[in-house]
Design a protein around this motif. Structure first.
Motif, PDB file in Angstrom:
ATOM      1  N   MET A 186       0.833  -1.197   0.000  1.00 54.45           N
ATOM      2  CA  MET A 186       0.000   0.000   0.000  1.00 54.45           C
ATOM      3  C   MET A 186       0.871   1.252   0.000  1.00 54.45           C
ATOM      4  SD  MET A 186      -3.069  -0.985  -0.201  1.00 54.45           S
ATOM      5  CE  MET A 186      -3.960   0.505   0.220  1.00 54.45           C
ATOM      6  N   HIS A 189       5.197   3.052   1.891  1.00 60.56           N
ATOM      7  CA  HIS A 189       6.418   3.484   1.206  1.00 60.56           C
ATOM      8  C   HIS A 189       7.279   4.303   2.168  1.00 60.56           C
ATOM      9  CE1 HIS A 189       5.019   2.958  -3.224  1.00 60.56           C
ATOM     10  NE2 HIS A 189       4.635   1.970  -2.452  1.00 60.56           N
ATOM     11  N   GLY A 243      -9.332  -1.243  -1.204  1.00 62.71           N
ATOM     12  CA  GLY A 243      -9.144  -2.422  -2.033  1.00 62.71           C
ATOM     13  C   GLY A 243     -10.087  -3.568  -1.735  1.00 62.71           C
ATOM     14  N   PRO A 291      -8.439   1.080  -5.534  1.00 64.39           N
ATOM     15  CA  PRO A 291      -7.109   0.553  -5.889  1.00 64.39           C
ATOM     16  C   PRO A 291      -7.181  -0.932  -6.233  1.00 64.39           C
ATOM     17  CG  PRO A 291      -7.299   0.861  -3.520  1.00 64.39           C
ATOM     18  CD  PRO A 291      -8.529   1.457  -4.121  1.00 64.39           C
ATOM     19  N   ARG A 300      -5.872  -4.816  -6.950  1.00 67.03           N
ATOM     20  CA  ARG A 300      -4.906  -5.656  -6.241  1.00 67.03           C
ATOM     21  C   ARG A 300      -3.517  -5.530  -6.871  1.00 67.03           C
ATOM     22  NH1 ARG A 300      -9.628  -8.478  -6.951  1.00 67.03           N
ATOM     23  NH2 ARG A 300     -10.715  -9.095  -5.041  1.00 67.03           N
ATOM     24  N   ALA A 301      -2.517  -5.903  -6.090  1.00 67.88           N
ATOM     25  CA  ALA A 301      -1.139  -5.770  -6.583  1.00 67.88           C
ATOM     26  C   ALA A 301      -0.889  -6.672  -7.785  1.00 67.88           C
ATOM     27  CB  ALA A 301      -0.158  -6.097  -5.461  1.00 67.88           C
ATOM     28  N   ASN A 302      -1.564  -7.820  -7.852  1.00 66.37           N
ATOM     29  CA  ASN A 302      -1.349  -8.744  -8.967  1.00 66.37           C
ATOM     30  C   ASN A 302      -2.449  -8.647 -10.020  1.00 66.37           C
ATOM     31  OD1 ASN A 302      -3.385  -9.768  -7.400  1.00 66.37           O
ATOM     32  ND2 ASN A 302      -2.608 -11.878  -7.360  1.00 66.37           N
ATOM     33  N   ILE A 354      -1.383   2.615 -12.917  1.00 66.33           N
ATOM     34  CA  ILE A 354      -0.503   2.203 -11.821  1.00 66.33           C
ATOM     35  C   ILE A 354       0.745   1.522 -12.359  1.00 66.33           C
ATOM     36  CG2 ILE A 354      -0.324   0.618  -9.856  1.00 66.33           C
ATOM     37  CD1 ILE A 354      -3.235   1.246  -9.229  1.00 66.33           C
ATOM     38  N   ASN A 355       0.575   0.694 -13.369  1.00 71.11           N
ATOM     39  CA  ASN A 355       1.749   0.025 -13.951  1.00 71.11           C
ATOM     40  C   ASN A 355       2.698   1.017 -14.609  1.00 71.11           C
ATOM     41  OD1 ASN A 355       0.797  -2.480 -13.158  1.00 71.11           O
ATOM     42  ND2 ASN A 355      -0.229  -2.891 -15.106  1.00 71.11           N
ATOM     43  N   ARG A 408       1.699   3.610  -7.830  1.00 72.16           N
ATOM     44  CA  ARG A 408       0.492   3.830  -7.016  1.00 72.16           C
ATOM     45  C   ARG A 408       0.434   5.229  -6.409  1.00 72.16           C
ATOM     46  NH1 ARG A 408      -2.975  -0.301  -5.403  1.00 72.16           N
ATOM     47  NH2 ARG A 408      -2.429  -2.318  -6.289  1.00 72.16           N
TER      48      ARG A 408
END
Length: 329
Positions: free
Chosen positions: A1, A5, A209, A232, A234-236, A256-257, A261
């Motif tokens: 998330m 960071h 999420g 947002p 998911r990360a995958n 996002i990619n 994020r």
């Protein structure tokens, strides 16, 4: 998330500072929240007794307004039903009204039979254009020993958690919809029941999420076709090639990619979602994190009145703050 960071050096990052620009009015409103001054309109006086019943059955003595007034005062001042009965009796006596007060048994029984409308309508929430809706959920304890018995004696407690789902207006911080379920209900499954209570069009729908998925996007689009959905992924998560190129979830994944994020969060205004977490904290600090009623129907009534109380209190005191340019660590 994103908030994780730079966690290893976060203690060196100065916190954002805000300044309240209407402190005088805000402080006065905060004092008004605890005022015992009551205004009783002639319409309320004439509606204290229940209207004459035209169908078969017993004649109720008190109107829904009288029951709601007593339950609301008990919630505001943290009183149980017997203490609420005594408190309302003394208040009516002080203002010179010779009215019968519902006893605690009547309050308990009528709270379980309160009929809530399918769509929420609150005269204090002005009708306006499209709103920015924020949605989140939290847990509420059922009154009782609960987890303590489970940890102390190793037996499964019959007490359970309830789940409160809230929809917030991002501009006014008013609660515009709410649903209470048992603890097993999923967050995404309650999006449509919440949206059914909102009569106004939606400009933007923001959630965390836990609500990610096509059913949430579909429910929002059914309510307002041109609504912007900010959730947002998911990360995958991967883009679905067979979907419409205008699919909002695919656009979020692509952004996002490409940019990360943090930039996506700033570009979409996802940071405003913290306002609904603030509303949940306000609910638990003022009303409490535990339900007092025992039956599920009475608990639904308690939650509905609690949300109305918070909206009234927020109308008394609403701060206006600006972010300071230079934060002091």
């Amino acid at each position: 998330m994103p908030f994780k960071h730079n966690a290893y050096r976060r203690h060196r990052i100065g916190k954002m500072k805000f300044k309240v620009t209407n402190w005088r009015e805000y402080e006065t409103g905060l004092r008004r929240r605890g005022s015992l001054t009551l205004w009783v309109t002639p319409e309320a006086l004439s509606s204290w007794r229940a209207p004459k019943r035209t169908t078969r059955g017993g004649q109720p003595r008190y109107s829904d307004l009288a029951i709601e007034t007593a339950l609301t005062l008990g919630l505001v001042f943290g009183l149980r039903l017997r203490q609420t009965e005594g408190f309302l009796t003394s208040v009516l006596k002080l203002i010179g009204l010779d009215f019968a007060v519902p006893d605690h048994t009547t309050l308990s029984r009528r709270a379980s039979k309160r009929k809530a409308p399918n769509k929420r309508h609150d005269d204090r929430i002005p009708e306006k254009g499209p709103v920015h809706v924020l949605i989140d959920s939290t847990g509420l304890q059922v009154y009782g020993a609960g987890q303590w018995l489970e940890e102390k004696h190793g037996v499964k407690s019959r007490r359970a958690w309830r789940k409160l789902h809230l929809a917030l207006d991002a501009d006014s911080s008013d609660i515009i919809a709410h649903v209470m379920t048992d603890r097993d209900a999923g967050d995404a499954s309650q999006v449509e029941p919440l949206l059914d209570q909102i009569d106004m069009p939606i400009a933007q729908f923001t959630a965390d999420g836990a609500y990610d998925g096509e059913p949430t996007y579909a429910a929002v689009i059914r309510h307002t076709a041109d609504a912007e959905v900010v959730i947002p992924p998911r990360a995958n998560a991967v883009e679905r090639q067979h979907d419409d190129p205008t699919n909002q979830r695919n656009q979020h994944i692509a952004t996002i990619n490409a940019d990360g994020r943090m930039k996506w969060q700033a570009a979409t205004g996802y940071g405003k979602r913290s306002l609904v977490e603030t509303a949940i904290g306000r609910y638990k600090s003022i009303i409490g994190g535990r339900l007092r009623a025992r039956s599920f129907a009475a608990q639904q009534t308690e939650v509905a009145l609690s949300c109305a109380v918070l909206n009234r209190m927020l109308a008394c005191a609403r701060s206006k703050s600006v972010r300071l340019k230079f934060a002091i660590a």
